[in-house]
Write an enzyme that holds these catalytic residues in place. Structure first.
Site, mmCIF file in Angstrom:
data_model
loop_
_atom_site.group_PDB
_atom_site.id
_atom_site.type_symbol
_atom_site.label_atom_id
_atom_site.label_comp_id
_atom_site.label_asym_id
_atom_site.label_seq_id
_atom_site.Cartn_x
_atom_site.Cartn_y
_atom_site.Cartn_z
ATOM 1 C CB CYS A 57 -35.740 53.478 10.851
ATOM 2 S SG CYS A 57 -37.532 53.702 10.875
ATOM 3 C CD1 TRP A 450 -42.900 21.233 -0.222
ATOM 4 C CD2 TRP A 450 -44.509 22.777 -0.089
ATOM 5 N NE1 TRP A 450 -43.984 20.756 -0.926
ATOM 6 C CE2 TRP A 450 -44.993 21.680 -0.848
ATOM 7 C CE3 TRP A 450 -45.351 23.867 0.123
ATOM 8 C CZ2 TRP A 450 -46.271 21.658 -1.385
ATOM 9 C CZ3 TRP A 450 -46.634 23.837 -0.404
ATOM 10 C CH2 TRP A 450 -47.086 22.749 -1.148
#
Length: 469
Positions: A57, A450
Site C-alpha cells: 500500500c 452533530w
C-alpha cells in the site's frame, strides 16, 4: 515419499510450509513461531521475490516521493525472520503442490534448481497479481503493474529512462488514483483512462464525481467511459501511446491500475476449491475447505461480506495480516477465527480524502435489498473554527428495518477516518436510528456538535420512518 515417511524422517517435529513471504504468509509463520518453538515445529517459507513483509500500500507514496526510500516500507527483513528460526528461502518459487503426498516443489529463481519439500501443515499466501489487459502491447517495456517492491523499483527505473514526461494510467481504482497523484508529484503530465463513468468504482457514481473534479483540479486529464484497445510501441519496442477506439494518448510510461486478481494458479492445479472470483475458499479458521492441514489467507482468498452475506475478494493488507495471525494460531494448535469483512477502505488524492464501507447502491440491488439513500454536506470541524473543511457523506439504509448498509465519505482533512464509525456500526448490525444515539467525541477543533456521520444517520432514519408510513 509419502507424508508418514517424511514425518518419520523428522521424528516428532512437525513441519509447517508457507508459500508467500509477505503479510499473510509471514504473519502466519511468525505467530506459529511465537506459540511453538523450533524443537516442536519446523517452519519453512518460500518467497519468489527479493523482499518480505513489505507494505504494498505504501508503494505509490514511495514512487511519489512522500516515502524517502524503499526500505522504509519493509516491516521485517529476511534476516530478521531467520533469526526467529524460520527457514526463509528467498528467490524460490513454489511451482507445484502435491496434496496427496503432502509436499511442494520449489524452483530457485536464479539457478533453476528444483527440489521437493514435504509438509505436515501448509499455508498458501500467494497474494494477488495486477490485471494485465488482454490486448496488443500490454507487456511492452514501459508498461507497469504495481504490486510488489520489485514492481515499484521497476517503475522508478522506467521513469528514470523515459524519453519524456508523459504518463498514462489505465484504470481509476485505488491504485490508479494513487499512482496518478504520485506521477503528478514527479512532474509528469498524467492522463487517466477509465472504463467507468467516474473514477473510484468502489463508490457510487455521484460520489465518484467529486473525486473526478478533484483530479481534474490537479491537472490530471480524465478520460472516462472508454476502453483501452491497445498499447502502441515505438521503433525501440517501448511504449509510446495508449489507444482507445477514438483516440491516442501519448505515453512515455504506462501504469496499470485496473485492479488485481487472486494468484491461485498453484491452488487450481492442485485441485483446491476456488470461488467465483478465483480466490481460495476457506472456513472461518482460514482452513481451505475440505483440507484439514492446509490454510490460506491474504489476497488469494475470498472472504465473507458481513453485510451482503456473500463472498468477496477484498485484497487489503489489513485483512492479510489478520488472516496470518489466525492461521498461525491454528497451525500451531490453537484456535482463532476470522468472521468476515464489511469492505472498509480509504484513499486520497492530494488533500482530498476518500472513504467507503459496506454496500454501494448496485451492491444492495444485486443481493435483492430494498434501501433508502441520503447525502449530506457538512464540515470537518465546527463551522466557526479555523480550518473547517467541507465533507460529503452518503448513507445507505435498508428500507423498513433501517439497518445500515453502507457509507461513503469524500472531503478534506478529517473526513476519511470517520468511516470507521460506520464500519463499527456495520459490524455490530446497528440501525441508522441506533446510530443517532452514538456517544461520539465532540469539541469544535474536531467536529461540529452533530458529527457529519450522525447527521447522515438522522436523515436516513427519518427517510426509513417515512417509508413505513
Amino acid at each position: 515419499m509419502d507424508m508418514s515417511a517424511a514425518r518419520d524422517a523428522r521424528g516428532t517435529k512437525e513441519r509447517l510450509v508457507v508459500i508467500g513471504g509477505d503479510a499473510a504468509g509471514m504473519s502466519a509463520a511468525s505467530q506459529a513461531r511465537r506459540l511453538r518453538g523450533p524443537d516442536e515445529l519446523e517452519i519453512v517459507a518460500f518467497e519468489r521475490g527479493h523482499f518480505t513483509s513489505f507494505s504494498a500500500c505504501g508503494i505509490p507514496y514511495w514512487v511519489g516521493g512522500d516515502v524517502g526510500e524503499r526500505d522504509l516500507l519493509i516491516a521485517r527483513t529476511p534476516e530478521e525472520h531467520r533469526a526467529r528460526d524460520i527457514d526463509l528461502r528467498m528467490r524460490t518459487e513454489v511451482t507445484e503442490i502435491d496434496v496427496a503426498a503432502g509436499r511442494v516443489r520449489a524452483r530457485d529463481v536464479d539457478s533453476g534448481t528444483e527440489s521437493w519439500t514435504s509438509y505436515d501443515k501448509l499455508v498458501i499466501a500467494t497474494g494477488a497479481r495486477p490485471v494485465r489487459p488482454d490486448m496488443p502491447g500490454a507487456d511492452a517495456p514501459g508498461v507497469h503493474g504495481v504490486q510488489t517492491l520489485d514492481d515499484g523499483q521497476a517503475l522508478l527505473d522506467s521513469l528514470a529512462r523515459a524519453r519524456g514526461r508523459r504518463a498514462v494510467v489505465i484504470g481509476a481504482g485505488y491504485i490508479g488514483v494513487e499512482m496518478a497523484e504520485s506521477l503528478i508529484k514527479r512532474g509528469y503530465e498524467v492522463t487517466v483512462v477509465n472504463r467507468g463513468r467516474e473514477p473510484m468504482s468502489t463508490l457510487d457514481p455521484d460520489m465518484g464525481r467529486l473525486v473526478h473534479r478533484a483530479m481534474s483540479g490537479l491537472g490530471i486529464t480524465m478520460v472516462d467511459d472508454v476502453d483501452v484497445t491497445k498499447v502502441l510501441t515505438g521503433d525501440d519496442g517501448r511504449v509510446r501511446a495508449v489507444a482507445t477506439a477514438d483516440a491516442e494518448y501519448p505515453a512515455d510510461v504506462v501504469v496499470l491500475g485496473i485492479g488485481v486478481r487472486p494468484e491461485t494458479a498453484l491452488a487450481r492445479a492442485a485441485g483446491l476449491p476456488l470461488g467465483t472470483r478465483g480466490g481460495l475458499l476457506t472456513d472461518r479458521a482460514m482452513r481451505v475447505r475440505g483440507h484439514e492441514n492446509i490454510w490460506a489467507g491474504g489476497d488469494c482468498v475470498e472472504v465473507l461480506d458481513l453485510v451482503s452475506g456473500q463472498l468477496r475478494h477484498v485484497p487489503l493488507g489489513t485483512h492479510a495480516n489478520k488472516h496470518g495471525q489466525i492461521i498461525g494460531t491454528n497451525a500451531a494448535g490453537g484456535y482463532a477465527t476470522f468472521p468476515g469483512v464489511v469492505g472498509t477502505a480509504v484513499s486520497k488524492v492530494c488533500d482530498l480524502e476518500i472513504a467507503r464501507t459496506g454496500l454501494r447502491e448496485k451492491d444492495a440491488r444485486r443481493v435483492g435489498l430494498k434501501f433508502e439513500t441520503v447525502t449530506i454536506e457538512s464540515t470537518s470541524r465546527a463551522g466557526y473554527y479555523p480550518g473547517a473543511s467541507p465533507m460529503t457523506v452518503k448513507m445507505i439504509a435498508e428500507r423498513r428495518t433501517g439497518r445500515l448498509l453502507g457509507v461513503q465519505i469524500v472531503g478534506r482533512e478529517g473526513a476519511a477516518k470517520r468511516v470507521d464509525i460506520a464500519a463499527v456500526a456495520l459490524t455490530a448490525g446497528l440501525t441508522v436510528e441506533q446510530m443517532t444515539a452514538l456517544d461520539l467525541g465532540y469539541a469544535p477543533p474536531f467536529s461540529p456538535v452533530w458529527d457529519p456521520v450522525l447527521v447522515a444517520a438522522r436523515k436516513a432514519a427519518a427517510k426509513v420512518r417515512a417509508s413505513m408510513a
